[in-house]
Design a protein around this motif. Structure first.
Motif, PDB file in Angstrom:
ATOM      1  N   ALA A  61       0.834  -1.204   0.000  1.00 33.24           N
ATOM      2  CA  ALA A  61       0.000   0.000   0.000  1.00 33.24           C
ATOM      3  C   ALA A  61       0.866   1.249   0.000  1.00 33.24           C
ATOM      4  O   ALA A  61       0.579   2.231  -0.698  1.00 33.24           O
ATOM      5  CB  ALA A  61      -0.928  -0.012   1.211  1.00 33.24           C
ATOM      6  N   ALA A  62       1.972   1.230   0.778  1.00 29.63           N
ATOM      7  CA  ALA A  62       2.861   2.383   0.818  1.00 29.63           C
ATOM      8  C   ALA A  62       3.509   2.609  -0.538  1.00 29.63           C
ATOM      9  O   ALA A  62       3.698   3.750  -0.972  1.00 29.63           O
ATOM     10  CB  ALA A  62       3.918   2.185   1.896  1.00 29.63           C
ATOM     11  N   ASP A  68       2.233   7.459  -6.667  1.00 31.39           N
ATOM     12  CA  ASP A  68       1.402   8.608  -7.092  1.00 31.39           C
ATOM     13  C   ASP A  68       1.089   9.437  -5.855  1.00 31.39           C
ATOM     14  O   ASP A  68       0.299   9.038  -5.000  1.00 31.39           O
ATOM     15  CB  ASP A  68       0.107   8.117  -7.754  1.00 31.39           C
ATOM     16  N   GLN A  69       1.759  10.583  -5.769  1.00 26.84           N
ATOM     17  CA  GLN A  69       1.613  11.430  -4.592  1.00 26.84           C
ATOM     18  C   GLN A  69       0.232  12.101  -4.505  1.00 26.84           C
ATOM     19  O   GLN A  69      -0.099  12.699  -3.484  1.00 26.84           O
ATOM     20  CB  GLN A  69       2.692  12.520  -4.604  1.00 26.84           C
ATOM     21  N   LEU A  92      -0.617   5.910   7.461  1.00 24.26           N
ATOM     22  CA  LEU A  92       0.231   4.782   7.063  1.00 24.26           C
ATOM     23  C   LEU A  92       1.705   5.153   7.152  1.00 24.26           C
ATOM     24  O   LEU A  92       2.528   4.366   7.657  1.00 24.26           O
ATOM     25  CB  LEU A  92      -0.129   4.351   5.640  1.00 24.26           C
ATOM     26  N   TYR A  93       2.057   6.373   6.704  1.00 13.61           N
ATOM     27  CA  TYR A  93       3.451   6.806   6.797  1.00 13.61           C
ATOM     28  C   TYR A  93       3.894   6.906   8.249  1.00 13.61           C
ATOM     29  O   TYR A  93       5.032   6.546   8.603  1.00 13.61           O
ATOM     30  CB  TYR A  93       3.620   8.155   6.107  1.00 13.61           C
ATOM     31  N   ARG A  94       3.016   7.388   9.098  1.00 12.93           N
ATOM     32  CA  ARG A  94       3.368   7.532  10.515  1.00 12.93           C
ATOM     33  C   ARG A  94       3.623   6.163  11.147  1.00 12.93           C
ATOM     34  O   ARG A  94       4.522   5.986  11.967  1.00 12.93           O
ATOM     35  CB  ARG A  94       2.242   8.270  11.242  1.00 12.93           C
ATOM     36  N   PHE A 105       5.179  -4.057  10.802  1.00 10.38           N
ATOM     37  CA  PHE A 105       3.996  -3.779   9.970  1.00 10.38           C
ATOM     38  C   PHE A 105       4.211  -3.945   8.471  1.00 10.38           C
ATOM     39  O   PHE A 105       3.234  -4.039   7.728  1.00 10.38           O
ATOM     40  CB  PHE A 105       3.510  -2.335  10.218  1.00 10.38           C
ATOM     41  N   TYR A 106       5.454  -3.926   8.005  1.00  9.64           N
ATOM     42  CA  TYR A 106       5.658  -3.836   6.570  1.00  9.64           C
ATOM     43  C   TYR A 106       5.011  -4.994   5.824  1.00  9.64           C
ATOM     44  O   TYR A 106       4.460  -4.821   4.741  1.00  9.64           O
ATOM     45  CB  TYR A 106       7.162  -3.769   6.262  1.00  9.64           C
TER      46      TYR A 106
END
Length: 394
Positions: A61-62, A68-69, A92-94, A105-106
């Motif tokens: 997902a990341a 695509d930002q 998700l980034y946090r 989590f990865y």
């Protein structure tokens, strides 16, 4: 040594995405408060985001978000593209940027960290209702995207920026609608004011006509009273004529009786003359002169009887005519009495009409006064609306 998060086994799909707060899910079936009449469609503000399966890892997902930002989030869905959860980019980034995040989590399914009860609305929901739902969320999820579906399948999402743009457009259109409404109201008020002005003029004209009707009614009542007085005088005269005719009829009856008496005397005279002639014949030459006298008396008695008969016939004719005259006078008197009753009723009707018209005149004056007051109020409202429109246009 930091404590590692315990890796939990994968849960069944229905347990993993069980909605903790069903009130946050607004679908086409459950949407009872959102109308579909607004011209602004949330379809115009939907943005596309990727949908992943429930077993997609956090790392995958990341990678999608890094590729695509412009994607603000990732939506979790089933094999029929029905949304089951949502994970925001920042969240998700946090999670992945934390210490030991790669190990923890990865490779975990994204469903372990995703929000399993996001706000879901149907594309047919009205925009103000969607904004109300978004603003009623808790602070924790206040800036999360809202999932938009069509026939329960993912159509796109709305970010908080999208909602603000949508709100500005709604406010702009509401302002334009308010100006249109005020303008139309001002026009309607102007028409109402014009109608009230016409009503006041009509009421004034009605009042003048009512006064004329009252005047004519009074004149009609006076004329009928004069006619009634004339009828009464005629009735009195006819009563006098009827009395005179009755007296005349009595006199005729008396004259007829006298004519019958004269005829009876003539018959007796003729009988005496005949007896005298017989006695004169017995006397011979001495009775000739007396016989001549007896003949003359007999002739005179005959003439008297004829005249008495003619007089009796004439008196009977006059009596019949007099009786007919009496009947005609009586019938005329009855007609006059009936006409007098109608005249009296007509006079009373004129009086009632005059009273009714006076009431109508009073009502017309009241209507005119109320109309003038209403016209002033309408004009005041029209000026206020003009000021409001001018303020909106400025």
């Amino acid at each position: 040594m930091p404590m590692l998060l315990e890796e939990k086994p994968d849960l069944p799909l229905e347990d993993t995405y069980k909605h903790e707060d069903d009130s946050a899910l607004v679908t086409e079936e459950d949407n009872t408060e959102l109308s579909f009449n607004n011209q602004v469609s949330i379809r115009d503000y939907c943005r596309q985001v990727p949908m992943v399966g429930v077993h997609t890892t956090c790392g995958e997902a990341a990678s999608m978000l890094n590729h695509d930002q412009s994607y603000p989030c990732v939506v979790l869905g089933d094999d029929q593209n029905r949304p089951q959860g949502l994970i925001m980019r920042e969240k998700l980034y946090r999670i992945l940027n934390g210490r030991f995040a790669a190990d923890l989590f990865y490779r975990k399914p994204i469903s372990h960290v995703a929000d399993s009860s996001p706000v879901v609305v149907d594309v047919q929901a009205d925009a103000p209702g969607v904004i109300d739902v978004a603003l009623s969320r808790s602070e924790e999820h206040f800036y999360d995207c809202i999932i938009i579906t069509e026939e329960q399948r993912l159509l796109g999402v709305l970010t908080m920026r999208d909602l603000m743009s949508l709100s500005r457009r709604l406010q702009h259109e509401a302002g334009e609608e308010r100006v249109r409404t005020i303008t139309e109201s001002r026009q309607e008020i102007s028409r109402i004011h014009e109608s009230i002005t016409k009503l006041v003029r009509s009421a004034g004209k009605t009042g003048e006509e009512a006064k004329e009707i009252i005047h004519l009614s009074e004149q009609g009542a006076i004329s009928l009273m004069q006619v009634e007085a004339s009828y009464n005088r005629v009735h009195q005269h006819m009563e006098g004529q009827r009395q005179h005719a009755s007296d005349m009829l009595n006199s005729i009856e008396t004259g007829a009786g006298m004519a019958r008496s004269i005829r009876s005397l003539a018959d007796q005279s003729a009988l005496l003359a005949m007896n005298a002639s017989i006695e004169a014949a017995h006397a011979g030459d001495y009775g000739r002169g007396f016989q001549v006298v007896a003949s003359e008396i007999r002739a005179l008695a005959k003439q008297t009887r004829e005249v008495a008969g003619d007089m009796s016939s004439l008196l009977e004719g006059i009596g019949e005519l007099t009786r007919q005259t009496v009947e005609l006078v009586r019938a005329s008197a009855a007609e006059i009495d009936e006409s007098s009753v109608h005249v009296t009723e007509g006079s009373a009707a004129f009086n009632r009409l005059s009273t009714a018209v006076e009431g109508m005149l009073h009502n017309a004056a009241h209507i005119a006064e109320e109309g003038r007051h209403t016209g002033e109020v309408a004009e005041h409202i029209r000026r206020k609306l003009e000021a409001m429109v001018s303020g909106e246009e400025i």
